[in-house]
Each structure stands twice: as structure tokens, then as C-alpha cells.
Design an enzyme around this catalytic site. Structure first.
Site, PDB file in Angstrom:
ATOM      1  N   ASP A  43      -0.092 -29.069   9.448  1.00 34.65           N
ATOM      2  CA  ASP A  43      -0.543 -29.491  10.485  1.00 34.65           C
ATOM      3  C   ASP A  43      -0.576 -31.004  10.755  1.00 34.65           C
ATOM      4  OD1 ASP A  43      -0.642 -26.869  11.690  1.00 34.65           O
ATOM      5  OD2 ASP A  43      -2.803 -26.684  10.835  1.00 34.65           O
ATOM      6  N   TYR A  62      -2.881 -23.952  -1.270  1.00 37.18           N
ATOM      7  CA  TYR A  62      -3.525 -25.069  -0.529  1.00 37.18           C
ATOM      8  C   TYR A  62      -4.875 -25.456  -1.398  1.00 37.18           C
ATOM      9  CZ  TYR A  62      -0.727 -24.604   3.466  1.00 37.18           C
ATOM     10  OH  TYR A  62       0.483 -24.765   4.612  1.00 37.18           O
TER      11      TYR A  62
END
Length: 269
Positions: free
Chosen positions: A57, A115
Site C-alpha cells: 500500500d 511483515y
């Protein structure tokens, strides 16, 4: 892709601060857009295709991502990497490249992604960290947040911990690791004692899933919600998001792992 039979896998890292995410979009600066512009310059033509392993993103950074490059003719990956890095901006770097079989697919052959969400507690960190470190507030109950993180491990319906896309109807994902620890030494530097990382690993993630999981843990650390609230949200069939999204700047795609069957000699582990 038959007219581009030469396929190469490249590993990439970037700071997401200046970019509107990975995917090329009209009118905004993206990592893929800048990458393709540089590749076009180095090759001297635009007869190629770039396919990314993960569409991060806006504002999200990457420590070890990957993309596949399809070409009509062969190249030397090492020489191409060196020339490409010289023509990329300083916040994007290619780490390694190699030829892969034509049936390799940088999306379908991913088995795990990891992540890390980096955040600071207490004294506000130096502004120079803002590109890859979020500020979570003056005081958080870290041990309680660590208990909360462990609730995410396993196979769960994460519909209340994601943003719903137009075609999303399967919200079940299996998380194999979810833990909070001191950030320690990363990115070639030593972080302060008040900096932490929420590290989560799974075969795949829903839109904004990690950021919403992190937001729930911050609310838990502030004692605005309870462990039971998180447990209930993981079994709820409501469609509304349970927590908001944590800021994008703390999120880093740390690793993409491919299936053993697709690896060629010399592949990164």
C-alpha cells in the site's frame, strides 16, 4: 507471455514514504512505475513485463520483496542489476537477480510472506525515522499486547480485521507467526529500547489485514479493548471492521518465500 520467453526473478527493497504503493497508477508516483521507467531506460525499449510478488500500500516499505521480469531476449542478471541500480532513485534498490523457468510465477508460487510493523512507545522518535517507524503513544502495556498477538496465530476468519474488496468472499487465513518483540538492530542501525516490532507471517494476507491487527493491539495496549474483544472479533461474522487501520509508515514487507520446487540453484533463501 509466449513472445517474452526469458524470465528473471529479482529481489527488491524500497522505502515507501514517497510512493503511492507498489502498483502502477495514472497520475501518481508508484514503485512499479519508477521501476518500469528505469528498466525501459536501461534496456532501451519497452518490450518487457514486470510482475510483482506483493502489492504494498501507499507508504508501506519493503525489505526483501520480489518481482518477475519477462523479456523477448536474454540478459546478464548481474550486469543488468548493477546498471539498473545506478539509474534508480536512492530509496529503491535491487538486491539480487537470476533466471527462472518459464513456468515460474512470482505470485502463485509464494508460500509465505512476512511483515513487520515497527512502532515506538514513550518518547516520540526522531522525525528521520518517520519513513519506517510509527509512533504509538506515551504508554502501552506491551506484555498484554504480546498476549493479544498470540491470539492471531492459527486459522481464523479475519473479515473484521481487513478492508473488504469488491471480490473478497474468503476471509480465512492461517497465521503461522504473530509476536511482538524489541526491534533490536535492523536496517544497518541500532534502534532505541522503546522501539518494537509486531512480526506476522502467513501464506497470504487480506487487504490492510496487518495494519488492522496492529491497530487492535495498540487499542489493547491502551486498555481500550480486551483480549476477549479480539477473540470475539475473530469468530464474528459481522462485516464491519473491528479496529481502524494503523498508520502505513510502520509497515514493512520483510520477506517473500517461494516454494522449494520453484527454486533454482543460487536462489536466495
Amino acid at each position: 507471455m509466449q513472445n517474452r520467453p526469458f524470465t528473471y526473478l529479482f529481489w527488491i527493497q524500497y522505502l515507501g514514504l514517497r510512493y503511492h504503493g507498489w502498483q502502477r497508477q495514472p497520475g501518481v508516483k508508484t514503485v512499479q512505475g519508477i521501476l518500469e521507467r528505469s528498466i525501459r531506460y536501461v534496456l532501451g525499449h519497452e518490450d518487457f513485463t514486470v510482475l510483482g510478488a506483493s502489492r504494498t500500500d501507499s507508504g508501506v516499505s519493503c525489505l526483501k520483496g520480489a518481482f518477475e521480469l519477462f523479456l523477448p531476449s536474454p540478459l546478464d542478471p548481474e550486469q543488468f542489476l548493477k546498471t539498473l541500480n545506478e539509474n534508480l532513485p536512492s530509496d529503491i534498490r535491487i538486491l539480487q537477480g537470476q533466471k527462472v523457468p518459464l513456468d515460474f510465477n512470482v505470485i502463485h508460487h509464494v508460500v509465505e510472506k512476512q511483515y513487520g510493523y515497527y512502532f515506538a512507545v514513550g518518547e516520540k522518535p526522531h522525525p528521520f525515522w518517520a519513513g519506517s517507524l510509527a509512533y504509538a503513544g506515551r504508554a502501552l502495556d506491551i506484555p498484554l499486547m504480546q498476549k493479544g498477538a498470540r491470539l492471531f496465530v492459527g486459522k481464523h476468519d479475519f473479515r473484521r480485521f481487513c478492508s473488504h474488496g469488491k471480490h473478497t468472499d474468503d476471509f480465512v487465513r492461517e497465521v503461522v507467526q504473530a509476536e511482538i518483540s524489541k526491534a533490536g538492530s535492523v536496517w544497518g542501525g541500532v534502534l532505541a529500547d522503546n522501539m518494537y516490532v509486531f512480526r506476522v507471517r502467513a501464506g497470504g494476507f487480506l487487504m490492510h489485514q496487518v495494519r488492522r491487527m496492529m491497530a487492535a493491539l495498540i487499542l489493547l495496549g491502551k486498555r481500550e479493548i480486551s483480549l476477549e474483544d479480539i477473540s470475539q472479533a475473530l469468530v464474528s461474522l459481522e462485516k464491519s471492521a473491528f479496529p481502524p487501520k494503523a498508520p502505513a509508515n510502520g509497515l514493512v514487507l520483510e520477506e517473500v518465500v517461494f516454494s522449494e520446487a520453484t527454486k533454482t540453484p543460487g536462489s536466495p533463501t
